[in-house]
Design a protein around this motif. Structure first.
Motif, mmCIF file in Angstrom:
data_model
loop_
_atom_site.group_PDB
_atom_site.id
_atom_site.type_symbol
_atom_site.label_atom_id
_atom_site.label_comp_id
_atom_site.label_asym_id
_atom_site.label_seq_id
_atom_site.Cartn_x
_atom_site.Cartn_y
_atom_site.Cartn_z
ATOM 1 N N ILE A 73 17.799 10.193 -19.481
ATOM 2 C CA ILE A 73 17.872 11.664 -19.532
ATOM 3 C C ILE A 73 16.910 12.346 -18.575
ATOM 4 N N GLY A 74 16.154 11.567 -17.829
ATOM 5 C CA GLY A 74 15.249 12.184 -16.860
ATOM 6 C C GLY A 74 13.911 11.491 -16.799
ATOM 7 N N PHE A 75 12.875 12.261 -16.468
ATOM 8 C CA PHE A 75 11.551 11.687 -16.297
ATOM 9 C C PHE A 75 10.669 11.971 -17.513
ATOM 10 N N ARG A 76 9.786 11.035 -17.782
ATOM 11 C CA ARG A 76 8.767 11.226 -18.806
ATOM 12 C C ARG A 76 7.448 10.728 -18.229
ATOM 13 N N LYS A 77 6.354 11.177 -18.804
ATOM 14 C CA LYS A 77 5.054 10.695 -18.354
ATOM 15 C C LYS A 77 4.967 9.191 -18.570
ATOM 16 N N ILE A 120 5.444 5.615 2.658
ATOM 17 C CA ILE A 120 6.206 6.420 1.711
ATOM 18 C C ILE A 120 5.662 6.139 0.311
ATOM 19 N N LEU A 121 5.260 7.194 -0.393
ATOM 20 C CA LEU A 121 4.715 7.058 -1.742
ATOM 21 C C LEU A 121 5.519 7.922 -2.710
ATOM 22 N N ILE A 122 5.781 7.385 -3.893
ATOM 23 C CA ILE A 122 6.563 8.067 -4.926
ATOM 24 C C ILE A 122 5.804 7.960 -6.246
ATOM 25 N N ASN A 123 5.783 9.037 -7.033
ATOM 26 C CA ASN A 123 5.027 9.046 -8.285
ATOM 27 C C ASN A 123 5.898 8.695 -9.495
ATOM 28 N N CYS A 124 6.565 7.539 -9.407
ATOM 29 C CA CYS A 124 7.455 7.103 -10.479
ATOM 30 C C CYS A 124 7.535 5.580 -10.486
ATOM 31 N N THR A 125 7.551 5.003 -11.665
ATOM 32 C CA THR A 125 7.759 3.564 -11.799
ATOM 33 C C THR A 125 9.151 3.196 -11.295
ATOM 34 N N ASP A 126 9.221 2.205 -10.436
ATOM 35 C CA ASP A 126 10.472 1.647 -9.906
ATOM 36 C C ASP A 126 11.678 2.577 -10.022
ATOM 37 N N PRO A 127 11.799 3.564 -9.134
ATOM 38 C CA PRO A 127 12.887 4.539 -9.255
ATOM 39 C C PRO A 127 14.249 4.046 -8.762
ATOM 40 N N LYS A 128 14.327 2.802 -8.296
ATOM 41 C CA LYS A 128 15.598 2.212 -7.838
ATOM 42 C C LYS A 128 16.171 2.987 -6.640
ATOM 43 N N VAL A 129 15.331 3.255 -5.660
ATOM 44 C CA VAL A 129 15.784 4.013 -4.488
ATOM 45 C C VAL A 129 15.509 3.269 -3.178
ATOM 46 N N GLN A 130 15.248 1.957 -3.253
ATOM 47 C CA GLN A 130 14.881 1.241 -2.039
ATOM 48 C C GLN A 130 15.977 1.288 -0.985
ATOM 49 N N GLU A 181 18.698 15.338 -6.442
ATOM 50 C CA GLU A 181 19.560 14.627 -7.390
ATOM 51 C C GLU A 181 18.788 14.124 -8.608
ATOM 52 N N GLY A 182 17.493 14.407 -8.663
ATOM 53 C CA GLY A 182 16.695 13.969 -9.797
ATOM 54 C C GLY A 182 16.450 12.481 -9.841
ATOM 55 N N ARG A 183 16.411 11.849 -8.676
ATOM 56 C CA ARG A 183 16.178 10.407 -8.638
ATOM 57 C C ARG A 183 14.698 10.067 -8.545
ATOM 58 N N VAL A 184 13.891 11.002 -8.057
ATOM 59 C CA VAL A 184 12.438 10.831 -8.004
ATOM 60 C C VAL A 184 11.780 12.170 -8.314
ATOM 61 N N PRO A 185 10.559 12.167 -8.849
ATOM 62 C CA PRO A 185 9.846 13.431 -9.053
ATOM 63 C C PRO A 185 9.288 13.993 -7.752
ATOM 64 N N GLY A 186 8.586 13.144 -6.992
ATOM 65 C CA GLY A 186 7.969 13.595 -5.754
ATOM 66 C C GLY A 186 7.794 12.455 -4.770
ATOM 67 N N ILE A 187 7.779 12.800 -3.487
ATOM 68 C CA ILE A 187 7.642 11.812 -2.408
ATOM 69 C C ILE A 187 6.679 12.360 -1.373
ATOM 70 N N SER A 188 5.847 11.485 -0.832
ATOM 71 C CA SER A 188 5.022 11.826 0.328
ATOM 72 C C SER A 188 5.333 10.839 1.439
ATOM 73 N N VAL A 189 5.607 11.351 2.637
ATOM 74 C CA VAL A 189 6.021 10.507 3.764
ATOM 75 C C VAL A 189 5.178 10.825 4.989
ATOM 76 N N THR A 190 4.673 9.793 5.625
ATOM 77 C CA THR A 190 4.013 9.929 6.921
ATOM 78 C C THR A 190 4.571 8.867 7.856
ATOM 79 N N VAL A 191 5.078 9.295 9.013
ATOM 80 C CA VAL A 191 5.598 8.381 10.030
ATOM 81 C C VAL A 191 4.870 8.664 11.339
ATOM 82 N N LEU A 192 4.309 7.615 11.931
ATOM 83 C CA LEU A 192 3.601 7.731 13.199
ATOM 84 C C LEU A 192 4.321 6.926 14.276
#
Length: 379
Positions: free
Chosen positions: A249-253, A350-360, A40-51
């Protein structure tokens, strides 16, 4: 494809493969929610590890570490800004220093940094670590400061400002408290903060993909940064993400920032796999003794009301009443969740490469889903 149709297509496809097991269905739901955040274009990328009990329950990258080059996220190799999840790392090092008798939590900060400007009230290391010392938070553009400051130089940003309340009477979460703690730790140990963390936390716990920002040079001319060059990390296949912010309009650096001076409060970079290692070490009792760790993982109280914050750790309950300790982080180009659920013997990073993406809210649903899956199978 319509995002809602895509969600259900992905979910039911996984259900057909995994069957009707409550555990597997729960994991498939979490997987589908995370995929949807990317689709849905809400985040660029996510890394998840659950133990769970030290075994991997879910470990996966979603979306892109770099959107322009379409480089995928890898849980072991993609390095994110972890923002305030840096605080549990710093708190672990502080606990070591307490154990070695180098720092007394209830001693005045001025014992360790006597030349810091005097305030109306004294304040302690414990009050700094629990955010009850009265130090102010960010003002204006300080959140995204891009100056090559050392830790001591960074403290100059706010050191002339008065305390905003009498220490011990209120709670105010901020990262400047941990700038001062790092400064005190350097003075007490006689070595650079990141070197102490490297020797006492990162190496013993096998966190080989966690490091400070690279080779920042303070105005004194001294070079600061992580132990082990970025070249060495690259040779091992570790690469930082690109860092993004989101607009209509989307993501920017994301804007360039220099987080070295606030390393303890929000400057480290890491992988979700490494952050999970930290949580697992706590569950397994590999971090010092229970007596030393107990004050760090116990909520402070103001007028007998809990702050839901220990010393460098959030200590609370989720919406379902499950007890946890951990931290949420938000910084320029990075958003993070790190939770340890001792009763469930689970660690979630859980790590995301975006400033506060509002997905909590979605991340909360993911976390609830994986925990419910485990609770169902162990009931």
């Amino acid at each position: 494809m319509n995002p809602i149709k895509s969600f259900f297509k992905n979910f039911f496809a996984r259900k057909r493969v995994l069957g009707d097991s409550e555990q597997l269905t729960g994991l498939a739901k979490a997987d589908a929610l995370l995929n949807t955040l990317v689709n849905e274009g809400r985040v660029p990328g996510i890394s998840v590890t659950v133990l769970k009990n030290g075994e991997t329950l879910l470990k996966r990258g979603y979306g892109y570490a770099d959107m322009e080059r379409q480089e995928p996220v890898h849980t072991e190799k993609t390095i994110f800004r972890i923002a305030s999840v840096s605080k549990p790392i710093a708190a672990t090092a502080l606990a070591h220093m307490v154990g070695e008798g180098l720092i007394d939590l209830d001693a005045s900060f001025y014992r360790y940094v006597p030349d810091y400007p005097k305030k109306k009230y004294d304040f302690t290391i414990r009050q700094l670590a629990g955010h009850t010392a009265g130090i102010r938070g960010y003002r204006g553009a300080e959140y995204g400061l891009n100056e090559p400051f050392s830790i001591g130089e960074g403290a100059a940003i706010f050191k002339e400002d008065p305390l905003i309340f009498e220490p011990g009477t209120q709670y105010l979460y901020n990262s400047y408290d941990w700038v001062l703690i790092a400064l005190a730790m350097q003075e007490a140990s006689g070595i650079a903060f990141e070197e102490y963390v490297y020797n006492k936390v990162l190496v013993p716990l096998g966190m080989q993909a966690t490091f400070a920002p690279e080779n920042y040079k303070g105005t004194s001319g001294t070079t600061h940064g992580n132990l082990g060059s970025l070249k060495e990390h690259n040779e091992r296949g570790l690469t930082p993400t690109s860092f993004y912010s989101k607009n209509r309009i989307g993501f920017r650096k994301a804007i360039p920032v220099n987080n070295y001076y606030k390393l303890a409060g929000g400057g480290y970079l890491s992988t979700s796999e490494d952050i999970a290692k930290l949580g697992q070490a706590y569950l397994e009792g590999k971090v010092l003794t229970p007596a030393l760790i107990e004050p760090f993982l116990t909520s402070q109280r103001i007028a007998d009301v809990p702050t839901y914050y220990g010393l460098g750790w959030q200590v609370s309950q989720d919406k379902k009443g499950r007890s946890f300790y951990g931290h949420v982080g938000n910084g320029v180009g990075g958003y993070s969740n790190f939770f340890v659920y001792p009763e469930n013997q689970m660690v979630i990073a859980i790590l995301i490469n975006c400033t506060d993406p509002k997905v909590q809210d979605t991340l909360d649903a993911v976390i609830d889903g994986v925990i419910r899956a485990v609770e169902t199978t162990t009931a």
